[in-house]
Each structure stands twice: as structure tokens, then as C-alpha cells.
Design a protein around this motif. Structure first.
Motif, PDB file in Angstrom:
ATOM      1  N   VAL A  66       0.618  -1.371  -0.065  1.00  0.00           N
ATOM      2  CA  VAL A  66       0.188  -0.281  -0.105  1.00  0.00           C
ATOM      3  C   VAL A  66       0.539   1.463  -0.036  1.00  0.00           C
ATOM      4  O   VAL A  66       0.449   2.111  -1.066  1.00  0.00           O
ATOM      5  CB  VAL A  66      -0.784  -0.197   1.175  1.00  0.00           C
ATOM      6  N   GLU A  67       2.083   1.643   0.979  1.00  0.00           N
ATOM      7  CA  GLU A  67       2.697   2.541   1.442  1.00  0.00           C
ATOM      8  C   GLU A  67       3.259   2.679  -0.142  1.00  0.00           C
ATOM      9  O   GLU A  67       3.244   3.823  -1.100  1.00  0.00           O
ATOM     10  CB  GLU A  67       3.664   2.561   2.078  1.00  0.00           C
ATOM     11  N   GLU A  68       3.776   1.701  -1.013  1.00  0.00           N
ATOM     12  CA  GLU A  68       4.362   1.744  -2.493  1.00  0.00           C
ATOM     13  C   GLU A  68       3.270   2.378  -3.283  1.00  0.00           C
ATOM     14  O   GLU A  68       3.524   3.164  -4.553  1.00  0.00           O
ATOM     15  CB  GLU A  68       4.942   0.693  -2.885  1.00  0.00           C
ATOM     16  N   ALA A  69       2.232   2.207  -2.970  1.00  0.00           N
ATOM     17  CA  ALA A  69       1.432   2.345  -4.519  1.00  0.00           C
ATOM     18  C   ALA A  69       1.305   3.840  -3.639  1.00  0.00           C
ATOM     19  O   ALA A  69       1.320   4.331  -5.340  1.00  0.00           O
ATOM     20  CB  ALA A  69      -0.393   1.166  -4.035  1.00  0.00           C
ATOM     21  N   TYR A  70       0.765   4.274  -2.844  1.00  0.00           N
ATOM     22  CA  TYR A  70       0.300   5.614  -2.240  1.00  0.00           C
ATOM     23  C   TYR A  70       1.665   6.107  -2.916  1.00  0.00           C
ATOM     24  O   TYR A  70       1.401   7.207  -3.283  1.00  0.00           O
ATOM     25  CB  TYR A  70       0.917   6.312  -1.194  1.00  0.00           C
ATOM     26  N   PHE A  71       2.947   6.180  -2.849  1.00  0.00           N
ATOM     27  CA  PHE A  71       4.664   6.156  -3.589  1.00  0.00           C
ATOM     28  C   PHE A  71       3.474   6.681  -4.745  1.00  0.00           C
ATOM     29  O   PHE A  71       4.761   7.951  -5.416  1.00  0.00           O
ATOM     30  CB  PHE A  71       5.415   5.413  -2.869  1.00  0.00           C
ATOM     31  N   PHE A  72       3.356   5.083  -5.627  1.00  0.00           N
ATOM     32  CA  PHE A  72       3.661   5.791  -7.030  1.00  0.00           C
ATOM     33  C   PHE A  72       2.620   7.376  -7.426  1.00  0.00           C
ATOM     34  O   PHE A  72       2.748   8.000  -8.268  1.00  0.00           O
ATOM     35  CB  PHE A  72       3.423   4.822  -7.915  1.00  0.00           C
ATOM     36  N   ILE A  73       1.724   7.100  -6.634  1.00  0.00           N
ATOM     37  CA  ILE A  73       0.277   7.642  -7.316  1.00  0.00           C
ATOM     38  C   ILE A  73       0.537   8.990  -6.529  1.00  0.00           C
ATOM     39  O   ILE A  73       0.656  10.544  -7.349  1.00  0.00           O
ATOM     40  CB  ILE A  73      -1.010   7.833  -5.961  1.00  0.00           C
ATOM     41  N   SER A  74       1.991   9.474  -5.310  1.00  0.00           N
ATOM     42  CA  SER A  74       2.412  10.906  -5.358  1.00  0.00           C
ATOM     43  C   SER A  74       2.975  11.355  -6.023  1.00  0.00           C
ATOM     44  O   SER A  74       3.803  12.404  -6.253  1.00  0.00           O
ATOM     45  CB  SER A  74       3.027  10.667  -3.366  1.00  0.00           C
ATOM     46  N   ARG A  75       4.178  10.272  -7.213  1.00  0.00           N
ATOM     47  CA  ARG A  75       5.026  11.402  -8.125  1.00  0.00           C
ATOM     48  C   ARG A  75       4.753  10.940  -9.515  1.00  0.00           C
ATOM     49  O   ARG A  75       5.181  11.617 -10.797  1.00  0.00           O
ATOM     50  CB  ARG A  75       5.999   9.715  -7.727  1.00  0.00           C
ATOM     51  N   SER A  76       3.107  10.755  -9.288  1.00  0.00           N
ATOM     52  CA  SER A  76       2.436  10.567 -11.380  1.00  0.00           C
ATOM     53  C   SER A  76       3.132  11.760 -11.642  1.00  0.00           C
ATOM     54  O   SER A  76       2.366  12.903 -10.966  1.00  0.00           O
ATOM     55  CB  SER A  76       1.030  10.306 -10.849  1.00  0.00           C
ATOM     56  N   THR A  77       2.963  12.672 -12.202  1.00  0.00           N
ATOM     57  CA  THR A  77       2.938  13.312 -12.673  1.00  0.00           C
ATOM     58  C   THR A  77       2.597  14.218 -14.563  1.00  0.00           C
ATOM     59  O   THR A  77       1.840  15.327 -14.871  1.00  0.00           O
ATOM     60  CB  THR A  77       4.882  13.697 -14.058  1.00  0.00           C
ATOM     61  N   ARG A  78       1.340  12.734 -14.044  1.00  0.00           N
ATOM     62  CA  ARG A  78       0.166  13.118 -15.114  1.00  0.00           C
ATOM     63  C   ARG A  78      -0.757  13.504 -14.253  1.00  0.00           C
ATOM     64  O   ARG A  78      -1.024  13.639 -12.836  1.00  0.00           O
ATOM     65  CB  ARG A  78      -0.382  11.640 -15.289  1.00  0.00           C
ATOM     66  N   LYS A  79      -2.015  14.094 -15.382  1.00  0.00           N
ATOM     67  CA  LYS A  79      -3.618  15.143 -14.220  1.00  0.00           C
ATOM     68  C   LYS A  79      -4.252  13.165 -13.651  1.00  0.00           C
ATOM     69  O   LYS A  79      -5.094  13.419 -13.360  1.00  0.00           O
ATOM     70  CB  LYS A  79      -3.927  16.108 -14.732  1.00  0.00           C
ATOM     71  N   GLU A  80      -4.033  12.450 -14.976  1.00  0.00           N
ATOM     72  CA  GLU A  80      -4.499  11.534 -14.398  1.00  0.00           C
ATOM     73  C   GLU A  80      -3.950  10.530 -13.784  1.00  0.00           C
ATOM     74  O   GLU A  80      -2.930  10.386 -14.833  1.00  0.00           O
ATOM     75  CB  GLU A  80      -5.748  11.322 -15.772  1.00  0.00           C
ATOM     76  N   VAL A  81      -4.057   9.323 -13.055  1.00  0.00           N
ATOM     77  CA  VAL A  81      -3.409   7.810 -12.670  1.00  0.00           C
ATOM     78  C   VAL A  81      -4.461   6.990 -13.131  1.00  0.00           C
ATOM     79  O   VAL A  81      -4.983   7.058 -13.353  1.00  0.00           O
ATOM     80  CB  VAL A  81      -3.030   8.073 -11.010  1.00  0.00           C
ATOM     81  N   LYS A  82      -3.278   6.059 -13.837  1.00  0.00           N
ATOM     82  CA  LYS A  82      -4.134   5.100 -14.025  1.00  0.00           C
ATOM     83  C   LYS A  82      -3.856   3.733 -13.062  1.00  0.00           C
ATOM     84  O   LYS A  82      -2.185   3.371 -13.070  1.00  0.00           O
ATOM     85  CB  LYS A  82      -3.394   4.362 -15.571  1.00  0.00           C
ATOM     86  N   LEU A  83      -4.916   3.434 -12.430  1.00  0.00           N
ATOM     87  CA  LEU A  83      -4.779   2.207 -11.821  1.00  0.00           C
ATOM     88  C   LEU A  83      -5.471   0.678 -12.144  1.00  0.00           C
ATOM     89  O   LEU A  83      -6.090   1.305 -13.008  1.00  0.00           O
ATOM     90  CB  LEU A  83      -5.787   2.342 -10.164  1.00  0.00           C
ATOM     91  N   THR A  84      -4.616  -0.052 -12.189  1.00  0.00           N
ATOM     92  CA  THR A  84      -5.396  -1.296 -12.845  1.00  0.00           C
ATOM     93  C   THR A  84      -5.497  -2.534 -11.758  1.00  0.00           C
ATOM     94  O   THR A  84      -4.542  -2.152 -10.609  1.00  0.00           O
ATOM     95  CB  THR A  84      -3.526  -2.326 -14.297  1.00  0.00           C
ATOM     96  N   VAL A  85      -7.081  -2.566 -11.642  1.00  0.00           N
ATOM     97  CA  VAL A  85      -7.164  -2.896 -10.793  1.00  0.00           C
ATOM     98  C   VAL A  85      -8.228  -4.496 -11.342  1.00  0.00           C
ATOM     99  O   VAL A  85      -8.344  -4.506 -12.394  1.00  0.00           O
ATOM    100  CB  VAL A  85      -8.134  -2.454 -10.478  1.00  0.00           C
ATOM    101  N   CYS A  86      -7.574  -6.175 -10.566  1.00  0.00           N
ATOM    102  CA  CYS A  86      -8.470  -6.801 -11.028  1.00  0.00           C
ATOM    103  C   CYS A  86      -9.615  -6.862  -9.711  1.00  0.00           C
ATOM    104  O   CYS A  86      -9.496  -6.292  -8.486  1.00  0.00           O
ATOM    105  CB  CYS A  86      -7.785  -8.036 -10.545  1.00  0.00           C
ATOM    106  N   ARG A  87     -11.003  -7.043 -10.264  1.00  0.00           N
ATOM    107  CA  ARG A  87     -12.089  -7.461 -10.025  1.00  0.00           C
ATOM    108  C   ARG A  87     -13.078  -8.839  -9.898  1.00  0.00           C
ATOM    109  O   ARG A  87     -12.856  -9.203 -11.252  1.00  0.00           O
ATOM    110  CB  ARG A  87     -13.170  -6.132 -10.604  1.00  0.00           C
ATOM    111  N   ILE A  88     -13.506  -8.552  -8.810  1.00  0.00           N
ATOM    112  CA  ILE A  88     -14.426 -10.184  -9.005  1.00  0.00           C
ATOM    113  C   ILE A  88     -15.782  -9.944  -9.602  1.00  0.00           C
ATOM    114  O   ILE A  88     -16.650  -8.424  -9.172  1.00  0.00           O
ATOM    115  CB  ILE A  88     -14.617 -10.486  -8.101  1.00  0.00           C
TER     116      ILE A  88
END
Length: 101
Positions: A66-88
């Protein structure tokens, strides 16, 4: 009803404005996965996430926790963040306030 077969999961790319991720999305770690624990996004974005969704990539980077996910989000230079999720399939939706789902 635990899904053990990864093939049954739907893989989705969800694009979320950076500001909205910081304000409305909560991630938690469960069973070694980065899970969406809360989405209270604005109605204009709609009901993007479902219960049980787990994040497998942030802007095509694969966070280990989770911390690394938030880190990647915080370092994003784009206005939109692409999250790839797996969904049931057919899992319950986190509804946005005032949605008409």
C-alpha cells in the motif's frame, strides 16, 4: 465466496484524476493484496470501484504494498492516474454520493 481462480477476475484500467485519488480513495492491504477499502468519489466520476477490487498496477508500475502504491500515486506527473485493478465479477459497488446506479 472467495475467488481462488485468478482467471475469473476481470482486469480493468481505471483512470482517476490525481486530486480525486488523494481526496476520495482509500487503499488497505489484505491477504498480501492492495485492496480498495473506500471510494467516496464525486458524482461526476461515478462509481469507479467495487468491493474486493485490488490494485495490481499504478501507471503500469507494480507496487509491492500500500505504501508503495501511494508513493507511485504521489510521484505521478500526469493529471490522471491509471490504476489497473482486478475485480471479482458481480461484486458490490462503492457508490458515489447521489448516484443512480
Amino acid at each position: 465466496s472467495q475467488v481462488t481462480d485468478e482467471m475469473q477476475l476481470q482486469k480493468l484500467d481505471i483512470f482517476v484524476p490525481l486530486a480525486d485519488i488523494n481526496n476520495y480513495l482509500k487503499l488497505t492491504e489484505a491477504a498480501g493484496r492492495i485492496c480498495v477499502s473506500q471510494w467516496a468519489g464525486p458524482l461526476r466520476l461515478g462509481c469507479l470501484f467495487n468491493h474486493g477490487d485490488h490494485v495490481v498496477a499504478v501507471n503500469d508500475l507494480q507496487p509491492q504494498g500500500v505504501e508503495e502504491a501511494y508513493f507511485f500515486i504521489s510521484r505521478s506527473t500526469r493529471k490522471e492516474v491509471k490504476l489497473t485493478v482486478c475485480r471479482i465479477p458481480h461484486s458490490d459497488t462503492f457508490h458515489a454520493k447521489g448516484c443512480s446506479c
